[in-house]
Scaffold this motif. Structure first.
Motif, PDB file in Angstrom:
ATOM      1  N   TYR A 124     -12.163   3.817 -14.492  1.00  0.00           N
ATOM      2  CA  TYR A 124     -11.849   5.080 -15.219  1.00  0.00           C
ATOM      3  C   TYR A 124     -12.667   5.451 -16.361  1.00  0.00           C
ATOM      4  N   ILE A 128     -11.442   0.529  -7.301  1.00  0.00           N
ATOM      5  CA  ILE A 128     -10.029   0.737  -7.705  1.00  0.00           C
ATOM      6  C   ILE A 128      -9.028  -0.160  -6.964  1.00  0.00           C
ATOM      7  N   GLN A 129      -9.319   0.141  -5.649  1.00  0.00           N
ATOM      8  CA  GLN A 129      -8.282  -0.607  -4.719  1.00  0.00           C
ATOM      9  C   GLN A 129      -8.580  -2.221  -4.820  1.00  0.00           C
ATOM     10  N   SER A 153     -13.324   4.585  -5.819  1.00  0.00           N
ATOM     11  CA  SER A 153     -12.139   4.353  -5.266  1.00  0.00           C
ATOM     12  C   SER A 153     -11.841   3.015  -4.556  1.00  0.00           C
ATOM     13  N   ALA A 154     -12.859   2.624  -3.881  1.00  0.00           N
ATOM     14  CA  ALA A 154     -12.647   1.368  -3.393  1.00  0.00           C
ATOM     15  C   ALA A 154     -12.591   0.226  -4.490  1.00  0.00           C
ATOM     16  N   TYR A 200      -5.366   0.330 -19.243  1.00  0.00           N
ATOM     17  CA  TYR A 200      -5.851  -0.882 -18.558  1.00  0.00           C
ATOM     18  C   TYR A 200      -6.686  -1.898 -19.659  1.00  0.00           C
ATOM     19  N   MET A 210     -12.431   9.423 -18.150  1.00  0.00           N
ATOM     20  CA  MET A 210     -11.064   9.602 -18.210  1.00  0.00           C
ATOM     21  C   MET A 210     -10.778   8.415 -19.515  1.00  0.00           C
ATOM     22  N   LEU A 219      -7.121  12.304  -9.411  1.00  0.00           N
ATOM     23  CA  LEU A 219      -7.575  11.854 -10.614  1.00  0.00           C
ATOM     24  C   LEU A 219      -7.052  12.886 -11.866  1.00  0.00           C
ATOM     25  N   TYR A 231      -9.934  13.086  -3.432  1.00  0.00           N
ATOM     26  CA  TYR A 231      -9.952  11.916  -4.651  1.00  0.00           C
ATOM     27  C   TYR A 231      -9.894  12.357  -5.810  1.00  0.00           C
ATOM     28  N   PHE A 233      -1.039   6.289  -8.957  1.00  0.00           N
ATOM     29  CA  PHE A 233      -2.090   6.840  -8.900  1.00  0.00           C
ATOM     30  C   PHE A 233      -3.589   6.027  -8.334  1.00  0.00           C
ATOM     31  N   ASP A 234      -3.337   4.842  -8.934  1.00  0.00           N
ATOM     32  CA  ASP A 234      -4.495   3.954  -8.453  1.00  0.00           C
ATOM     33  C   ASP A 234      -4.543   3.864  -6.800  1.00  0.00           C
ATOM     34  N   ARG A 235      -3.201   3.668  -6.353  1.00  0.00           N
ATOM     35  CA  ARG A 235      -2.968   3.688  -4.926  1.00  0.00           C
ATOM     36  C   ARG A 235      -3.340   4.972  -4.169  1.00  0.00           C
ATOM     37  N   ARG A 248      -6.956  -3.449  -7.908  1.00  0.00           N
ATOM     38  CA  ARG A 248      -5.538  -3.294  -7.742  1.00  0.00           C
ATOM     39  C   ARG A 248      -4.971  -4.502  -7.056  1.00  0.00           C
ATOM     40  N   TYR A 262      -7.124   7.679 -19.969  1.00  0.00           N
ATOM     41  CA  TYR A 262      -6.490   6.780 -18.901  1.00  0.00           C
ATOM     42  C   TYR A 262      -6.666   5.555 -18.826  1.00  0.00           C
ATOM     43  N   ALA A 266      -9.270   8.774  -0.796  1.00  0.00           N
ATOM     44  CA  ALA A 266     -10.498   8.352  -0.275  1.00  0.00           C
ATOM     45  C   ALA A 266     -10.558   8.143   1.029  1.00  0.00           C
ATOM     46  N   GLU A 267      -9.512   7.670   1.445  1.00  0.00           N
ATOM     47  CA  GLU A 267      -9.874   7.139   2.951  1.00  0.00           C
ATOM     48  C   GLU A 267      -9.561   8.135   3.785  1.00  0.00           C
ATOM     49  N   ILE A 271      -5.348   7.409  -5.180  1.00  0.00           N
ATOM     50  CA  ILE A 271      -6.649   7.457  -5.133  1.00  0.00           C
ATOM     51  C   ILE A 271      -7.323   6.941  -3.837  1.00  0.00           C
ATOM     52  N   LEU A 272      -6.811   5.642  -3.613  1.00  0.00           N
ATOM     53  CA  LEU A 272      -7.361   5.003  -2.514  1.00  0.00           C
ATOM     54  C   LEU A 272      -7.046   5.603  -1.135  1.00  0.00           C
ATOM     55  N   LEU A 290     -10.481  -2.295 -13.880  1.00  0.00           N
ATOM     56  CA  LEU A 290     -10.178  -0.868 -13.726  1.00  0.00           C
ATOM     57  C   LEU A 290     -10.326   0.051 -14.944  1.00  0.00           C
ATOM     58  N   ASP A 335       0.670  -1.371  -0.004  1.00  0.00           N
ATOM     59  CA  ASP A 335      -0.052  -0.035   0.169  1.00  0.00           C
ATOM     60  C   ASP A 335       0.886   1.258  -0.033  1.00  0.00           C
TER      61      ASP A 335
END
Lengths: 755, 595
Positions: free
Chosen positions: B407, B383-384, B380-381, B419, B412, A300, A296, A278-280, B387, B415, A286-287, A282-283, B403, A249
């Motif tokens: 997006y 995406i998490q 966002s969740a 993926y 996007m 992006l 968030y 960036f995927d990470r 991933r 972007y 958000a958290e 974003i998480l 993914l 993470d």
């Protein structure tokens, strides 16, 4: 020319030019190493004022911060470090750890119980909010959070740590003492070692969050400022992979991995890392509740912007544009002006690759000032200045603009931009042909101390601006014939920017150019020809130009002409005025060398007009030289002489030694030619003056080893002496000429028909 | 790469039966071997292999009494270790591994030695799992290792060099190597294990997990036995080479394994992978009748039910499995799917999370959880989750696709290209990724690339039948009316040849365009046919009628109509050329510069 590098425009770990470590809550835990450091702190508190001398205490205090922040190290290394600063303390620390490790669990428990005592009392040893105090409190907190089994595990880990340290020191002291049994044990150990070679990379073990953050920010800033001091790409990647294995993470590691991949120009891995980051991100965005939806969405936008940056760096302009459009659209939708600002700057960078529209840039600068983004604003100003300089704006305006942005830099302590600004001034002065000013600016940058924190013993970072300034310095020295000094500078460059670092290309080109010029002066055309390939690889336009020059020197006129014409069209298209003028001059030379000076005249006039328009004084005077020569050939030496009087001053003031020599030689030729019509006494006077000038020219040529030119000068002098009837001098010159003539093969060009 | 057969030590003389031939002619012999190996693996605590062999043996006809194999003779060594072994096995069975290892220490017989090492390995694994909960810090989590592994490796490698390991020992050595991430060595050892003891399914299965592509498979020198067929079929399924796998399984059924629930389930999974939903469903239903308490593969079954929206069946399955064992990963997954189908996405996500708690490496759950979060609009969740899925397995195309979709929802399009492209690389034959790619390119106004994508999507066999319409519309946009018309024709052809009566929204559009196209080309007959077709749809009825009137008018003005009978369809011969997708195609080369 110092270019404003794209990478400066955006870096998420950076705001207004300052790299920040990500701060997401401090998470730390107790490790055996930390216990050892705690013991050290405790000992330091206990020894009091008298026992340790002031020098030792100072050294210890300096040692503490890296110990607190750095990764875990082995016990023996720790001892060594302490010993270096204070031997007696090292001893007592060693004893206490030994007691703790060889004792019982309760010793460790007792130790932690006693730790908090240092805060109590009327005059506590440690202040609660000091660096050390915070560290102590973190440790105490982390320790009291441990569960039963964890405490025991920590203790066994401590014992292990201690034993490893002991074993190492035993091995160090008596290596010769190897009984059979031990040999056997060793073999087993070796076998084990073979199996864990992969794991050995991470001998330092897992890093705590704090340590990891420290590591990342340190490496990131090194990558930016001084690449040579950062880990090598491969080992850095290994460390990062290790870090990510322990904590997938940890998003920042992905960003660093992206930067690292950029270093080795790996498109695939860098894209992968960037998107992963960036995927990470974003998480995490958000958290954290405080950022909420805003954070968030923000990541992006920057994700798309970064993707654009990546594509731009790899030269995928179309892709970059698409990504940028996306970033702009999202930023517009959410009214993020700061992000839009960044987008605008990038839009300019992209646009620059195609056409030169500085409307965008002007707009960008205005907006950036409006939104209070000084870094972006002055970066914009610098880009603008660079562009205007190429577009032929007057120097005073440019210098004014740079001065204004300098004010901004000093106000906000943007040391990086200060460096760039000075490097840019150096480049601009050189562009205008003022070598003294350029030299002065380059020296100023080099002797300036950096504002940013740099490693001990070094005043500056290894950034691009320094590379640029040093390259200019080398070229300036080479121009003045100080080749030893130039090669000294280049040697320094090579040390500071090793061949595989990102700014190495700058000095490589510079080095090749200097070598090429020397080879040409020396008449070693084959050598120059072999250098052309190297130059082409680094800069294709320059390469083609030099190729044409070599061809011309080797009398392959038609090929040279073809190349030059092609180059001319290309340079006119991309508006590289400097090169256009140089090409025009070469074309003109081609014409008179093929005995048609009349055609050369309009070409030269065109070059003159261009160089006057763009205020390229150096090129202008060279053009005048050429013009005068053409006039001489056409039989109007008086005209040529008056023209030369106009050009000689700037050449002698700022020009290269070779040009000075050529100018003097030409003056002499014109004097002789015009003296033909004079009456005898006046004629003698004129010839004497010409001989003087020739001597001067000879000195200049000797400085840069131009044997061919010297030969011509000597021949000419001999003829003049002959006319004047000075036999002795004539014979001396003739002998010199004969020596040189035997050394150099003649290429069949009429001797005097040469500028 | 693999150990050559000549250097492989021959199987110990204790088990003469175990050298097996490669043909299936003697099923009795095979059955005997299976029963024997089931016993051997059971004795050694290799429960899954034992289960597999027993299942397979069960599917073959029973042996008469005379044919039954006597238990293998007991050697001197075995007799010596008998007491220790019996005690230790009892401890082993109640999962007291350290205790078992303690009593087995110093035993010489092969069986006891294996159990000794195996208990040490399992003890280490168990401790590792316990440690994970109780580690010192968050970053240390990934560092918790099975401490026993290294010692085991040293000991086993010594024995291995001395050629003292039997088939089971080699298997354990391989497992240890794999756990230490020494993949290459592990593969070599497993190959050796299959040579020494081909009947042990566990070794084959481990090999399956280590082989990542077809090329690797080619270079393995595997023993020539009937077990190899099972292995190949299994690995083909894993590598998504579905047709080869199905072929192999069909062969196995033909030679007499038709009752094996293992083979039936594998076939069902294979059909699921190529999205032949109906076939897969019917096979799964059959399987459940045969083996009603089976939990394995039921998650795949539930996916199929989900896709077909069979609520009641899914509900039944979920309740049934929950009764059997509610703390199984598969059960949690089925329940998750059930809730998802009922649009209770929070609950569904909860169950997927539970599945992940039970087995953190259970890949499917991460992806499914991502889908649930997508449904909940929690991008966002999602995406998490995706991933995470990718971290577990980089080749999970669904996660890449997910993914991309996420997006895309975030608007996007550029972007998400990355993926989708990854997903496409993993499944070059899957039209869904291609259509998604095409849509993105369309949004980016990269029409040339978009056209390429749609065309390829059609060529590989379009699942949703949308690629052609989209392609046609693109052509329409670019005023390439010829191509647009051809696409529409093909589209209509496709739908009619398919024979399904599903409402195709775009059918009317196609007919309308075609009618107008023919009208412009002055092909009156075709135009009027199409216009008539238009009248069958609500949205184009008026236009169709108007066009018909116009056609009539123009026809009357023009020369005499040549044919009164309307032509059924104007179908150029070239268009009905074979459009069967090529079986394995390389990924589409979209633009060379982007990764």
């Amino acid at each position: 020319m110092a270019s404003v590098h794209e990478s400066l425009y955006f870096n998420p770990m950076m705001t207004n030019g300052v790299v920040h470590a990500n701060v997401f809550g401090i998470k730390d835990w107790v490790t055996p190493y930390k216990i050892a450091v705690l013991v050290l702190l405790n000992e330091m508190g206990r020894t009091g004022e008298g026992a340790v001398s002031l020098m030792e205490r100072r050294r210890l205090n300096q040692l503490l911060l890296p110990l607190l922040q750095g990764p875990d190290i082995t016990l023996s290394k720790l001892y060594k470090l302490i010993e270096e600063s204070c031997p007696q303390l090292a001893n007592s620390v060693q004893i206490r750890i030994k007691l703790m490790a060889e004792g019982e669990l309760k010793d460790m428990e007792q130790f932690f119980d006693d730790l908090s005592d240092s805060f109590s009392g009327t005059e506590p040893e440690v202040h609660k909010t000091s660096v050390v105090g915070l560290f102590l409190r973190h440790m105490i907190l982390a320790y009291s959070k441990l569960s039963f089994s964890q405490v025991f595990k920590l203790y066994t880990a401590l014992q292990q740590y201690f034993q490893n340290g002991e074993k190492k020191s035993v091995e160090d002291t008596d290596m010769e003492l190897t009984s059979r049994e031990e040999g056997e044990r060793k073999m087993e150990k070796e076998e084990l070692d073979v199996s864990i070679r992969e794991e050995e990379v991470s001998c330092s073990g897992p890093l705590s969050q704090k340590q990891a953050e420290f590591f990342l920010s340190q490496q990131a800033s090194l990558l930016k400022n001084d690449e040579t001091k950062a880990l090598t790409p491969a080992s850095l990647q290994k460390e990062l992979n290790n870090l990510l294995k322990f904590n997938p993470d940890f998003a920042e590691a992905h960003y660093l991995s992206y930067l690292n991949n950029l270093r080795v120009q790996d498109v695939f891995s860098s894209t992968h890392s960037l998107l992963h980051y960036f995927d990470r991100l974003i998480l995490t965005g958000a958290e954290s509740k405080s950022n909420g939806e805003e954070g968030y969405g923000r990541s992006l936008r920057y994700a798309a912007l970064n993707l654009a940056a990546l594509h731009c760096r790899f030269g995928h302009y179309q892709q970059a544009e698409l990504a940028l459009q996306e970033a702009i659209r999202i930023a517009q939708e959410s009214n993020d002006h700061v992000c839009l600002q960044h987008c605008l700057s990038w839009l300019y960078v992209l646009g620059q690759k195609r056409s030169d529209s500085y409307v965008l840039l002007e707009h960008s600068v205005k907006k950036a000032v409006h939104f209070g983004l000084p870094y972006l604003a002055s970066l914009g100003i610098q880009s603008l200045v660079q562009q205007r300089a190429f577009a032929g704006k007057t120097a005073n305006k440019l210098m004014d603009a740079l001065k204004d942005s300098d004010l901004l830099h000093w106000k906000h302590s943007l040391s990086e931009l200060i460096d760039i600004s000075i490097a840019q001034k150096t480049a601009i002065w050189r562009l205008y042909g003022r070598s003294t000013m350029a030299l002065q600016q380059a020296q100023m940058l080099l002797s300036m101390n950096s504002l940013e924190a740099v490693n001990a013993g070094v005043q500056q970072n290894n950034t691009e601006s320094f590379a640029v300034a040093l390259c200019h310095l080398a070229e300036l020295h080479a121009e003045q014939g100080c080749f030893a000094a130039a090669s000294e500078v280049l040697k320094h460059l090579k040390e500071r920017f090793p061949p595989n670092s990102q700014h190495a290309q700058l000095w490589m080109l510079c080095d090749q150019k200097i070598q090429f010029d020397r080879a040409m002066n020396d008449g070693k055309y084959h050598l120059a020809d072999s250098l052309v390939t190297g130059i082409t690889a680094l800069n294709s336009i320059e390469g083609v130009y030099r190729k044409a020059i070599v061809l011309q020197a080797q009398n392959q006129m038609s090929e040279a002409h073809k190349l030059l014409q092609k180059l001319l069209i290309h340079c006119q298209k991309i508006r590289n005025t400097e090169m256009v003028i140089s090409v025009l001059l070469s074309v003109a030379e081609l014409y008179w060398r093929s005995s048609s000076p009349t055609i050369a005249l309009p070409v030269l006039l065109q070059a003159l007009a261009l160089s006057k328009e763009y205020r390229l004084q150096y090129l202008a005077s060279e053009t005048v030289l050429n013009l005068a020569f053409a006039q001489l050939i056409l039989g109007i030496p008086e005209q040529a002489l008056s023209l030369l009087h106009m050009a000689i001053e700037p050449i002698l003031a700022d020009g290269a030694v070779l040009d000075k020599g050529r100018a003097m030689f030409l003056v002499a030729k014109c004097q002789v030619a015009s003296a033909a019509a004079y009456d005898p006494p006046k004629k003698t006077e004129a010839l004497e003056a010409a001989i003087e000038n020739l001597n001067e020219a000879k000195n200049y040529f000797a400085k840069v080893d131009c044997k061919e030119q010297i030969r011509d000068v000597v021949y000419f002098q001999a003829r003049l002496y002959h006319t004047l009837g000075k036999t002795q001098e004539r014979n001396r010159c003739a002998m010199l000429f004969r020596q040189l003539h035997q050394e150099l093969p003649s290429h069949g060009v009429p001797l005097i028909n040469h500028l | 790469m693999a150990a050559s057969p000549s250097v492989v030590p021959m199987a110990a003389p204790v088990m003469p039966v175990l050298s097996s031939s490669s043909d299936f002619s003697n099923l009795r012999e095979i059955k005997k071997q299976l029963l024997l190996i089931a016993g051997l693996t059971r004795e050694r605590g290799l429960l899954h292999s034992s289960k597999w062999s027993a299942e397979l043996a069960f599917s073959l006809p029973a042996l008469p009494l005379a044919e039954l194999q006597p238990p293998p003779p007991i050697t001197e060594e075995d007799a010596q270790d008998m007491d220790a072994y019996t005690l230790a096995k009892a401890y082993f069975d109640v999962k007291e591994y350290d205790r078992a290892a303690h009593f087995l220490h110093g035993c010489n017989s092969k069986k006891a030695y294996f159990l000794y090492m195996y208990s040490r390995y399992l003890s280490g694994e168990k401790k590792k799992d316990d440690e994970t909960v109780d580690s010192l810090g968050p970053l240390e989590k990934g560092q918790v290792k099975n401490e026993a592994l290294r010692e085991l490796r040293v000991e086993l490698s010594k024995k291995h060099q001395a050629r003292e390991l039997d088939g089971f020992g080699l298997y354990l050595y391989g497992v240890v190597l794999r756990k230490l991430d020494l993949v290459k060595e592990a593969i070599d050892v497993f190959v050796e294990a299959t040579h020494v003891l081909p009947l042990h399914w566990g070794a084959w299965l481990e090999l399956c997990n280590l082989i990542t592509d077809k090329e690797m498979l080619k270079f393995l020198s595997l023993p020539d036995t009937w077990m190899k067929e099972f292995f190949l079929a299994h690995i083909y399924t894993e590598l998504q080479l579905i047709e080869e796998a199905l072929q192999k399984y069909q062969n196995l059924i033909d030679v007499g394994f038709s009752k094996s629930s293992y083979i039936v389930s594998q076939i069902a999974v294979a059909y699921h992978n190529i999205r032949d939903i109906d076939k897969a469903l019917s096979i799964f239903n059959e399987l459940r009748k045969q083996d009603p308490y089976r939990i394995e593969n039921m998650d795949t079954f539930s996916n199929l039910l989900y896709v077909r929206s069979m609520k009641s069946e899914l509900s039944y399955l979920a309740h049934n499995l929950c009764e059997i064992d509610k703390y199984r990963v598969e059960t949690c997954c089925v329940i998750g799917n059930y809730y998802s189908l009922r649009s209770q996405h929070e609950k569904a996500a909860l169950y997927f999370q539970r599945a992940l708690k039970l087995n953190p490496r259970y890949l499917g759950a991460w992806t499914l959880m991502g889908h649930e979060y997508m449904e909940m609009k929690n991008t966002s969740a999602a995406i998490q989750a995706y991933r995470h899925a990718i971290e577990v397995n980089k080749r999970d195309y669904r996660a890449w696709y997910g993914l991309g979709q996420t997006y895309e929802i975030l608007k996007m399009p550029f972007y998400c290209l990355y993926y989708y492209r990854r997903a496409h690389q993993l499944r070059p034959n899957d039209s869904r990724m291609l259509v998604a790619l095409g849509e993105c390119y369309e949004k980016l106004n990269q029409l040339v690339e978009a056209k390429k994508c749609y065309w390829r999507a059609y060529a590989v066999g379009d699942v949703e039948k949308m690629a052609l319409v989209k392609l046609a519309k693109l052509h329409e946009q670019l005023t390439e009316s010829e191509q647009a018309a051809q696409c529409y024709i093909k589209y209509i052809q496709d739908i009619y040849s398919c024979g399904e009566i599903v409402e195709h929204l775009e059918e009317s559009t196609a007919f309308r365009y075609l009618a107008q196209y023919y009208f412009k080309c002055k092909l009156w007959d075709e135009a009027s046919t199409c216009a008539q077709k238009c009248c069958a749809f609500n949205d184009t009825r008026e236009e169709g009628k108007a066009l018909l009137r116009q056609i009539l008018q123009l026809r009357n003005q023009g020369e005499t109509p040549s044919t009164e009978m309307p032509a059924p369809f104007f179908l150029p011969a070239s268009l009905s050329a074979n459009n069967t997708p090529t079986r394995r195609v390389s990924p589409l080369n979209l633009s060379s510069v982007t990764p």
